[in-house]
Design an enzyme around this catalytic site. Structure first.
Site, mmCIF file in Angstrom:
data_model
loop_
_atom_site.group_PDB
_atom_site.id
_atom_site.type_symbol
_atom_site.label_atom_id
_atom_site.label_comp_id
_atom_site.label_asym_id
_atom_site.label_seq_id
_atom_site.Cartn_x
_atom_site.Cartn_y
_atom_site.Cartn_z
ATOM 1 N N CYS A 172 -29.763 -21.648 -6.471
ATOM 2 C CA CYS A 172 -30.198 -20.884 -5.299
ATOM 3 C C CYS A 172 -29.385 -21.324 -4.082
ATOM 4 C CB CYS A 172 -31.682 -21.112 -5.040
ATOM 5 S SG CYS A 172 -32.246 -20.373 -3.490
HETATM 6 N N1 MHO Z 1 -37.028 -19.495 -6.007
HETATM 7 C C1 MHO Z 1 -36.468 -18.913 -4.844
HETATM 8 C C2 MHO Z 1 -35.089 -18.444 -5.081
HETATM 9 C C3 MHO Z 1 -34.467 -17.772 -3.950
HETATM 10 S S1 MHO Z 1 -32.839 -17.863 -4.081
HETATM 11 C C4 MHO Z 1 -32.171 -17.074 -2.833
HETATM 12 C C5 MHO Z 1 -37.426 -17.839 -4.363
HETATM 13 O O1 MHO Z 1 -38.303 -18.186 -3.617
HETATM 14 O O2 MHO Z 1 -37.309 -16.659 -4.715
HETATM 15 O O3 MHO Z 1 -32.372 -17.314 -5.293
#
Ligand code: MHO
Length: 223
Positions: free
Chosen positions: A35
């Site tokens: 991420c």
């Molecule tokens: N687990 C995160 C990932 C976001 S990232 C920009 C969420 O809250 O969706 O991939």
């Protein structure tokens, strides 16, 4: 060294002091480390890093977006001052920041280094060869950067957006592109996420152009 089109050009003529002084003679590097919010914050406070931006790269499907990523991967791109840090330094950071044997279950979060030119390619190949010697096999992808698509504004300096006082102080004078390309924003994004040292803040903080009270709150937060 390249003069970057996306970065400094996005800042207004009334830029905050650190942004006005930021180097325009930068090199650019692109990494995927899961991420992109996390590495955006971590790199934003690294020595020699001038600007960061998050986006999508490493695939071939057209016009990726967060909701329709196709075969692309989340990446963070940094403009760095090669007189203060080297591509090899950043590569060493990248290797330490992940497990090269790890295999991401989804391509969105692959560990990948995307080289911009032949010099970067050689440095990447050296580093990957070292890691293969150490681990036997590595799953980190290493490829040429084809296209980079900048991500949606709400993903840029994501952690800073959860600190309204600081974010609003920037947003009051910068549009979305300027927030994205601001060195001040990159630093604040790192500090808010718990990275960056009190020494860095002591060294630069006066040039962030923040009201005294906000800077004092930030110092307490970082201490
Ligand atoms: N687990 C995160 C990932 C976001 S990232 C920009 C969420 O809250 O969706 O991939």
């Amino acid at each position: 060294m390249t003069r970057d089109a996306r970065g400094a050009a996005a800042l207004p003529s009334t830029a905050l002091p650190l942004d006005a002084a930021a180097s325009r003679e930068v090199d650019t590097a692109t990494f995927g480390l899961g991420c992109f919010w996390g590495p955006d914050a971590r790199l934003g406070v690294r020595p020699g890093v001038v600007r960061t931006r998050v986006g999508y790269a490493g695939g071939s499907t057209p016009s990726p977006t967060y909701r329709d990523l196709g075969d692309h991967t989340e990446v963070v791109q940094v403009d760095f001052d090669p007189t203060e840090t080297s591509y090899r330094d950043l590569l060493d950071w990248f290797v330490r920041a992940h497990n090269p044997r790890a295999n991401s279950p989804i391509r969105q979060y692959d560990n990948v280094v995307l080289w911009h030119d032949v010099g970067q390619r050689e440095a990447v190949e050296d580093v990957i060869a070292e890691q293969e010697t150490r681990h036997g096999h590595v799953n980190t992808r290493a490829e040429p950067l084809d296209a980079f698509t900048v991500a949606e504004d709400y993903h840029q300096k994501y952690r800073l957006r959860s600190a309204p006082d600081l974010f609003d102080a920037l947003a009051a004078r910068y549009d979305d592109a300027a927030v994205r390309e601001s060195t001040v924003a990159a630093r604040l994004n790192g500090f808010v996420a718990g990275y960056g040292s009190a020494a860095l803040l002591a060294d630069e903080g006066a040039a962030y152009g923040l009201p005294d009270e906000l800077l004092a709150t930030l110092r307490e937060r970082v201490a």
